[in-house]
Design a protein around this motif. Structure first.
Motif, short mmCIF file in Angstrom:
data_model
loop_
_atom_site.label_atom_id
_atom_site.label_comp_id
_atom_site.label_asym_id
_atom_site.label_seq_id
_atom_site.Cartn_x
_atom_site.Cartn_y
_atom_site.Cartn_z
N MET A 547 -58.26 16.82 -62.90
CA MET A 547 -59.52 17.10 -63.59
C MET A 547 -59.48 16.57 -65.02
O MET A 547 -60.46 16.00 -65.52
N TRP A 548 -58.38 16.77 -65.69
CA TRP A 548 -58.24 16.31 -67.08
C TRP A 548 -58.41 14.80 -67.17
O TRP A 548 -59.06 14.27 -68.07
N ALA A 549 -57.81 14.07 -66.20
CA ALA A 549 -57.88 12.61 -66.21
C ALA A 549 -59.32 12.14 -66.03
O ALA A 549 -59.78 11.22 -66.74
N TYR A 550 -60.05 12.74 -65.10
CA TYR A 550 -61.45 12.34 -64.88
C TYR A 550 -62.29 12.65 -66.13
O TYR A 550 -63.16 11.87 -66.52
N ALA A 551 -62.02 13.80 -66.74
CA ALA A 551 -62.79 14.17 -67.94
C ALA A 551 -62.45 13.24 -69.11
O ALA A 551 -63.33 12.83 -69.87
N LYS A 552 -61.19 12.91 -69.25
CA LYS A 552 -60.74 12.07 -70.37
C LYS A 552 -61.41 10.70 -70.32
O LYS A 552 -61.77 10.12 -71.35
N LEU A 553 -61.56 10.15 -69.10
CA LEU A 553 -62.21 8.84 -68.96
C LEU A 553 -63.70 8.96 -68.63
O LEU A 553 -64.35 7.97 -68.31
N ASN A 554 -64.19 10.20 -68.69
CA ASN A 554 -65.62 10.48 -68.47
C ASN A 554 -66.10 9.88 -67.14
O ASN A 554 -67.15 9.23 -67.08
N HIS A 555 -65.31 10.09 -66.10
CA HIS A 555 -65.64 9.56 -64.77
C HIS A 555 -66.05 10.73 -63.87
O HIS A 555 -65.26 11.64 -63.62
N THR A 556 -67.26 10.70 -63.40
CA THR A 556 -67.75 11.84 -62.60
C THR A 556 -67.54 11.60 -61.11
O THR A 556 -67.59 10.47 -60.62
N SER A 557 -67.30 12.72 -60.41
CA SER A 557 -67.17 12.69 -58.96
C SER A 557 -67.45 14.10 -58.45
O SER A 557 -66.52 14.89 -58.21
N PRO A 558 -68.73 14.45 -58.31
CA PRO A 558 -69.12 15.83 -57.95
C PRO A 558 -68.41 16.37 -56.70
O PRO A 558 -67.99 17.53 -56.69
N GLU A 559 -68.30 15.53 -55.66
CA GLU A 559 -67.67 16.02 -54.43
C GLU A 559 -66.21 16.42 -54.67
O GLU A 559 -65.73 17.45 -54.18
N LEU A 560 -65.49 15.59 -55.43
CA LEU A 560 -64.09 15.89 -55.74
C LEU A 560 -63.99 17.15 -56.59
O LEU A 560 -63.16 18.03 -56.32
N PHE A 561 -64.87 17.26 -57.59
CA PHE A 561 -64.79 18.41 -58.49
C PHE A 561 -65.07 19.71 -57.74
O PHE A 561 -64.44 20.75 -58.00
N ASP A 562 -66.01 19.66 -56.79
CA ASP A 562 -66.30 20.86 -55.98
C ASP A 562 -65.09 21.22 -55.11
O ASP A 562 -64.73 22.40 -54.98
N ALA A 563 -64.49 20.19 -54.52
CA ALA A 563 -63.33 20.44 -53.65
C ALA A 563 -62.16 21.01 -54.45
O ALA A 563 -61.48 21.95 -54.01
N GLY A 591 -69.61 18.43 -67.73
CA GLY A 591 -70.87 19.09 -67.44
C GLY A 591 -71.05 19.42 -65.97
O GLY A 591 -72.18 19.46 -65.47
N HIS A 592 -69.93 19.63 -65.29
CA HIS A 592 -70.01 19.95 -63.87
C HIS A 592 -69.92 21.47 -63.70
O HIS A 592 -68.87 22.07 -63.91
N LEU A 593 -71.03 22.06 -63.33
CA LEU A 593 -71.07 23.52 -63.22
C LEU A 593 -70.37 23.98 -61.94
O LEU A 593 -70.58 23.43 -60.86
N SER A 594 -69.55 25.01 -62.11
CA SER A 594 -68.87 25.62 -60.97
C SER A 594 -68.76 27.11 -61.26
O SER A 594 -67.71 27.61 -61.68
N PRO A 595 -69.87 27.83 -61.09
CA PRO A 595 -69.92 29.25 -61.46
C PRO A 595 -68.81 30.08 -60.81
O PRO A 595 -68.21 30.95 -61.48
N GLU A 596 -68.52 29.81 -59.54
CA GLU A 596 -67.50 30.61 -58.86
C GLU A 596 -66.14 30.42 -59.51
O GLU A 596 -65.37 31.37 -59.67
N LEU A 597 -65.82 29.19 -59.87
CA LEU A 597 -64.55 28.91 -60.53
C LEU A 597 -64.48 29.61 -61.88
O LEU A 597 -63.48 30.26 -62.20
N PHE A 598 -65.55 29.52 -62.66
CA PHE A 598 -65.54 30.14 -63.99
C PHE A 598 -65.50 31.67 -63.88
O PHE A 598 -64.87 32.34 -64.70
#
Length: 648
Positions: A547-563, A591-598
């Motif tokens: 997650m840190w790597a994707y955020a650092k390079l500002n690369h989004t992937s909603p399906e991966l972040f949800d998984a 900016g990827h919301l994940s209420p359950e995780l939070f």
């Protein structure tokens, strides 16, 4: 046996030696050898008489006398030289027994006689049809023992052995195989035939014959699974009779042919423990090395062996010590007493160890996390002198060991630079990976090393394992050495075989791209798809790093972040405070919301709030504020409380 009679007779015989007929002298010498009655005075006198009258002795008498001298271990260089000359003249008169016994005597006495053995070749081949199995065994043993590789002899006697295999005794059969393996003369048909014959009467083989036979199969690299399985079952029944040498040799043979037999190995380990005090240092070394190489752990054996090894440490050769230390490290068997004692011996005798042995031992110490400042310092000085002798594996493993042990050695790493560059064309991908990792881990930013190994990596990119590739990238990013071509090449290579990367390699690789700030959208998209398939295998560290790597390079992937969020929720209790911070920061930054995780994270953080530093609480608080989560006030309050506590 009547020792007093034989002792008193010696004086009488030597004073009247000139009165003895050749046959009388032959019989007398045989009588003394029959009881191992070695009388130096008698045998020296007989030797003088024989040399002076050699032409009066028949081929049978000479053969018998030479055998008798050998049996009592009485050396007589002049006698054997004179007998050799005479026997060459009389070889055509010898029967198969006299011929084989004569050759056996020279080999047993370790008395080379090329002229005799060359002359004997034709006679052996002429009379081969009359050779008994015992004569065959003695003959090939003699040629092998003295290192006379005579293809005609070995091929012909191999054929003769096969024709009479069922008449061989167990000892003769095993010694025949030993001879072929010792001289290195491959004879597949002979070994296959011997295996079949041995299995028909294996219960008749004692432990010495068993040990010798399987040693021969191992030495000549002739696999016979059915025989080794049958021997394992038989050896277990007779394990009480196995001595130290037989145990060590048996284990070595199974290791050499990579043939496993857990029940046999356990039985031999139990027997070895009882007899450890009687093992030679080489025997202990070979045995432990075999267990380690086969991957068969026997903690009790290794524990008990420690005491024996440390008390005889000064008897171990450098290679023996090297192999022993490696064996313990193979099973992570950390014995402080053993490793400390070995360290002392090495420091005192460092110049006697080769560069390969030093490299191996340092690696073994590192693998069991045994610290020895003095050893590593002494080894550094010695290795600087021997760097030019190192091959690429020894060089890279040495540097890796110092880095893994967190033992800085600027002088060694500076000296190694030129050797790495000289031998760079021989470096395997694994050696490249280990070398750059070592320089990076100890913070040695050497532009020549990193630039040259970057180029070498690109030339061999398709040969890197997934782990080596990811660790190489980690090294460049950690030291901060930009190499765009390397990272682009690695991205292309990774995408060609991404399904082979496990979660650790994936996490390490994309972390490296992020740390060095090298964007690769196609790779990150491909990794996202692959990581989703393997998300169950991602642990807390891999989730946070990804997650840190994707955020650092500002690369989004909603399906991966949800998984990853779903997987993280299951494993939140195992996250470190920093891991939680990095993960929440990444979701908030992207900016990827994940209420359950939070929600789940808030509960975990609250239960462990005392483990979080002020900085970490600040990061958590900012993440919750960024996604406008209800728990933001809770962490703002926690932040204020921690600030007050720290001020106090």
């Amino acid at each position: 046996l009547s020792p007093e009679l034989f002792d008193d007779a010696t004086e009488v015989i030597t004073t009247k030696m000139d009165k003895y007929t050749p046959q009388g002298l032959c019989n007398t010498i045989w009588s003394y050898s029959r009881f191992q009655q070695k009388s130096t005075k008698l045998f020296d006198a007989a030797s003088d008489v024989m040399i002076e009258n050699m032409n009066k002795f028949t081929e049978g008498q000479i053969s018998s006398i030479l055998k008798s001298y050998t049996k009592v271990s009485h050396k007589s260089q002049d006698l054997f030289d004179a007998a050799s000359e005479e026997m060459i003249k009389k070889l055509s008169l010898c029967n198969e027994k006299q011929l084989s016994n004569t050759l056996w005597a020279y080999a047993s006495a370790a008395h080379p006689s090329p002229a005799l053995f060359n002359a004997a070749e034709d006679e052996v081949l002429k009379k081969i049809d009359t050779f008994s199995p015992h004569a065959i065994s003695n003959t090939v043993w003699a040629y092998a023992k003295l290192g006379y590789d005579n293809p005609r002899i070995f091929d012909s006697l191999s054929k003769a052995s096969l024709e009479n295999m069922n008449e061989f005794t167990e000892l003769d059969l095993s010694m025949t195989l030993w001879s072929y393996s010792t001289i290195g003369h491959a004879s597949p048909d002979l070994f296959d035939g011997a295996a079949d014959e041995a299995m028909r009467r294996l219960e008749m083989f004692d432990q010495q014959a068993i040990s010798t036979m399987i040693n021969a199969f191992a030495k000549i690299d002739h696999s016979s699974p059915a025989l080794f399985d049958a021997i394992a079952a038989e050896a277990i029944k007779k394990v009480d009779n196995f001595g130290p040498q037989s145990i060590a040799n048996t284990m070595w043979a199974y290791e050499q042919l990579n043939h496993t037999s857990p029940e046999l190995f356990d039985a031999l380990a139990g027997e070895a423990i009882k007899k450890l005090d009687n093992f030679t240092p080489q025997g202990v070394c070979n045995m432990l090395w075999s267990y380690a190489t086969l991957g068969h752990l026997s903690p009790e054996l290794f524990d008990d062996a420690t005491e024996v090894i440390t008390t005889k440490m000064d008897k171990y050769t450098p290679q023996g010590l090297c192999n022993t230390i490696w064996s313990y490290s193979r099973f992570q068997q950390k014995s402080t007493k053993l490793f400390d004692a070995a360290s002392d011996v090495m420091i005192e005798n460092m110049n006697k160890f080769t560069e390969g042995q030093i490299s191996s031992i340092l690696k073994s110490y590192t693998k069991v996390s045994h610290k020895s400042q003095d050893l590593f310092d002494a080894a550094s000085e010695e290795m600087i002198k021997k760097l030019s002798l190192c091959n690429e594996k020894q060089l890279s493993n040495t540097l890796w060991a110092y880095a893994s042990a967190a033992h800085p050695s600027p002088a060694l790493f500076n000296a190694a630079e030129d050797e790495v560059l000289k031998k760079i064309d021989t470096f395997s991908p694994h050696a490249i990976s280990n070398t750059v990792w070592a320089y990076a881990k100890l913070g040695y930013d050497n532009p020549r090393i990193f630039d040259s190994l970057s180029k070498a990596s690109l030339e061999n990119m398709n040969e890197f394992t997934e782990l080596d590739l990811s660790m190489t990238l980690w090294s460049y990013s950690t030291i901060g050495h930009a190499s765009p071509d390397l990272f682009d090449g690695a991205a292309d290579e990774a995408m060609r075989r991404l399904e082979m990367f496990d979660q650790q390699a994936i996490s390490t690789m994309i972390n490296a791209f992020a740390k060095i700030d090298h964007s690769s959208p196609a790779l990150f998209d491909a990794i996202a798809a692959e990581a989703i398939k393997k998300v169950d295998n991602f642990g807390p560290q891999s989730i946070a790093n990804t997650m840190w790597a994707y955020a650092k390079l500002n690369h989004t992937s909603p399906e991966l972040f949800d998984a990853l969020a779903g997987e993280a929720i299951k494993k939140l209790d195992n996250f470190t405070p920093q891991g939680v911070c990095n993960m929440l920061w990444s979701y908030a930054t992207l900016g990827h919301l994940s209420p359950e995780l939070f929600d789940a994270a808030a509960e975990v953080i609250t239960g462990k709030i005392e483990k979080y530093s002020q900085k970490q609480i600040s990061i958590v608080s900012k993440a919750y504020i960024t996604v406008d989560h209800p728990a933001q006030d809770q962490f703002t309050a926690s932040k204020d409380i921690r600030t007050t506590q720290e001020l106090k």
